[in-house]
Design a protein around this motif. Structure first.
Motif, mmCIF file in Angstrom:
data_model
loop_
_atom_site.group_PDB
_atom_site.id
_atom_site.type_symbol
_atom_site.label_atom_id
_atom_site.label_comp_id
_atom_site.label_asym_id
_atom_site.label_seq_id
_atom_site.Cartn_x
_atom_site.Cartn_y
_atom_site.Cartn_z
ATOM 1 N N ARG A 77 0.756 -1.198 0.022
ATOM 2 C CA ARG A 77 -0.039 0.134 -0.066
ATOM 3 C C ARG A 77 0.865 1.230 0.022
ATOM 4 N N ARG A 78 1.913 1.228 0.865
ATOM 5 C CA ARG A 78 2.818 2.366 0.835
ATOM 6 C C ARG A 78 3.464 2.618 -0.553
ATOM 7 N N LEU A 79 3.854 1.600 -1.192
ATOM 8 C CA LEU A 79 4.685 1.638 -2.194
ATOM 9 C C LEU A 79 3.748 1.986 -3.578
ATOM 10 N N VAL A 80 2.769 1.340 -3.682
ATOM 11 C CA VAL A 80 1.895 1.318 -4.824
ATOM 12 C C VAL A 80 0.599 2.413 -4.868
ATOM 13 N N TRP A 81 -0.061 2.322 -3.675
ATOM 14 C CA TRP A 81 -1.569 2.898 -3.634
ATOM 15 C C TRP A 81 -0.992 4.352 -3.159
ATOM 16 N N GLU A 82 -0.066 4.495 -2.317
ATOM 17 C CA GLU A 82 0.071 6.032 -1.591
ATOM 18 C C GLU A 82 0.563 6.873 -2.912
ATOM 19 N N PRO A 83 1.573 6.653 -3.617
ATOM 20 C CA PRO A 83 2.097 7.434 -4.831
ATOM 21 C C PRO A 83 0.899 8.061 -5.628
ATOM 22 N N ALA A 84 -0.053 7.111 -5.866
ATOM 23 C CA ALA A 84 -1.100 7.390 -6.827
ATOM 24 C C ALA A 84 -2.519 7.797 -6.352
ATOM 25 N N ARG A 85 -2.529 7.978 -4.891
ATOM 26 C CA ARG A 85 -3.836 8.080 -4.168
ATOM 27 C C ARG A 85 -4.409 9.490 -4.491
ATOM 28 N N ASP A 86 -3.480 10.563 -4.695
ATOM 29 C CA ASP A 86 -3.970 11.977 -4.943
ATOM 30 C C ASP A 86 -4.081 12.166 -6.481
ATOM 31 N N ALA A 87 -3.975 11.263 -7.072
ATOM 32 C CA ALA A 87 -4.007 11.689 -8.721
ATOM 33 C C ALA A 87 -5.695 11.546 -8.952
ATOM 34 N N GLU A 88 -6.032 12.344 -10.311
ATOM 35 C CA GLU A 88 -7.409 12.262 -10.425
ATOM 36 C C GLU A 88 -8.020 11.061 -10.558
ATOM 37 N N PRO A 89 -9.416 10.853 -9.884
ATOM 38 C CA PRO A 89 -10.115 9.344 -9.974
ATOM 39 C C PRO A 89 -10.333 8.965 -11.521
ATOM 40 N N GLY A 90 -10.177 7.638 -11.589
ATOM 41 C CA GLY A 90 -10.344 7.185 -12.998
ATOM 42 C C GLY A 90 -8.943 6.975 -13.718
ATOM 43 N N LEU A 91 -8.907 7.195 -15.175
ATOM 44 C CA LEU A 91 -7.953 6.750 -15.726
ATOM 45 C C LEU A 91 -6.498 7.286 -15.387
ATOM 46 N N PRO A 92 -6.632 8.479 -14.979
ATOM 47 C CA PRO A 92 -5.260 9.031 -14.549
ATOM 48 C C PRO A 92 -4.589 8.136 -13.152
#
Length: 205
Positions: A72-87
Motif C-alpha cells: 500500500r505504501r509503495l503502490v497505492w500511496e504514490p497514486a492516491r492523490d491523482a485524479e480518480p479514473g484513468l489518471p
C-alpha cells in the motif's frame, strides 16, 4: 523497566521478527518461515520468537499483513492523490511497475504476494484465505478505478471494469516472473506497452 517501555520493546521485537520473516518468505515462501530459522537469524531463542506469535500460522499471517502495508505504501500511496479514473489507474500502474522493479529493496525474492499466491492457491486454511482476501481487495480497487474511468469517458462505455482488473493482475504476475525468473531488463517497458493496448495512452501523452 516500566510497563510502557517493556511494551514498546516487545513491539519493536515483534516488528523485527516480522520484517525478517518478510525477507525470508519472499525468497522461500511462507512455508519457509520456521520458528527455529527466525530465532537463529535474529539471535533469539525459539521461545522468544514463539512468545510473540504462538503459532507458525500466526507468524505467516502477520508477515502477510506487513507485506500488504508495504505494498500500500509503495503502490497505492504514490497514486492516491491523482485524479480518480484513468489518471489514477495509470498512476497506480506506474507505481506498481516501480515497485516490481525495485521490490528487492523490500522483498529480496520479489513480490511477496505473487510468491504466496502460487504457494497457497491449491491449499486450504487461514493463510490461503488471507492471500485471497488481499488479492480480492486489490482487484476491487483496480475495478473501481476502471469504473470511474468509464464514467469520466476515458474508457469506452462497454468496458468491463472487472475484466480490466483481471487483466491487470495477469500483467503484473507476468512482470514479476520476467524480473525474477528471467532477469529481463525490458520487462517494465513491455508492461507499459501492454498497458497502452489495454487502457489506451496515458492521459498526459
Amino acid at each position: 523497566m516500566s510497563p510502557r517501555k517493556s511494551a514498546a520493546e516487545a513491539r519493536r521485537t515483534r516488528e523485527r521478527i516480522v520484517e525478517h520473516g518478510v525477507a525470508i518468505a519472499s525468497v522461500e515462501g511462507l512455508e519457509g518461515l520456521t520458528i527455529g530459522r527466525l530465532a537463529t537469524g535474529l539471535g533469539m531463542s525459539k521461545a522468544g520468537v514463539l512468545g510473540h506469535f504462538g503459532t507458525k500460522q500466526a507468524l505467516q499471517l502477520a508477515t502477510l499483513e506487513t507485506g500488504a502495508a508495504a505494498f500500500r505504501r509503495l503502490v497505492w500511496e504514490p497514486a492516491r492523490d491523482a485524479e480518480p479514473g484513468l489518471p489514477r489507474l495509470r498512476a497506480i500502474c506506474e507505481a506498481w511497475i516501480t515497485y516490481m522493479e525495485s521490490a528487492r529493496d523490500t522483498f529480496p525474492g520479489g513480490c511477496l504476494f505473487t510468491t504466496a499466491s502460487v504457494e497457497f492457491d491449491a491449499r486450504d486454511g487461514a493463510v490461503r484465505e488471507a492471500v485471497a482476501r488481499l488479492f480480492g481487495l486489490w482487484r476491487r480497487r483496480l475495478a473501481l478505478e476502471a469504473r470511474a474511468a468509464v464514467a469520466a469517458g476515458d474508457l469506452p462505455d462497454d468496458t468491463d471494469p472487472e475484466q480490466i482488473a483481471y487483466e491487470l493482475v495477469g500483467l503484473y504476475m507476468a512482470l514479476n516472473q520476467e524480473i525474477q525468473l528471467f532477469g529481463a531488463p525490458d520487462a517494465g517497458d513491455r508492461t507499459r506497452r501492454a498497458l497502452d493496448r489495454l487502457l489506451g495512452p496515458c492521459p498526459s501523452d
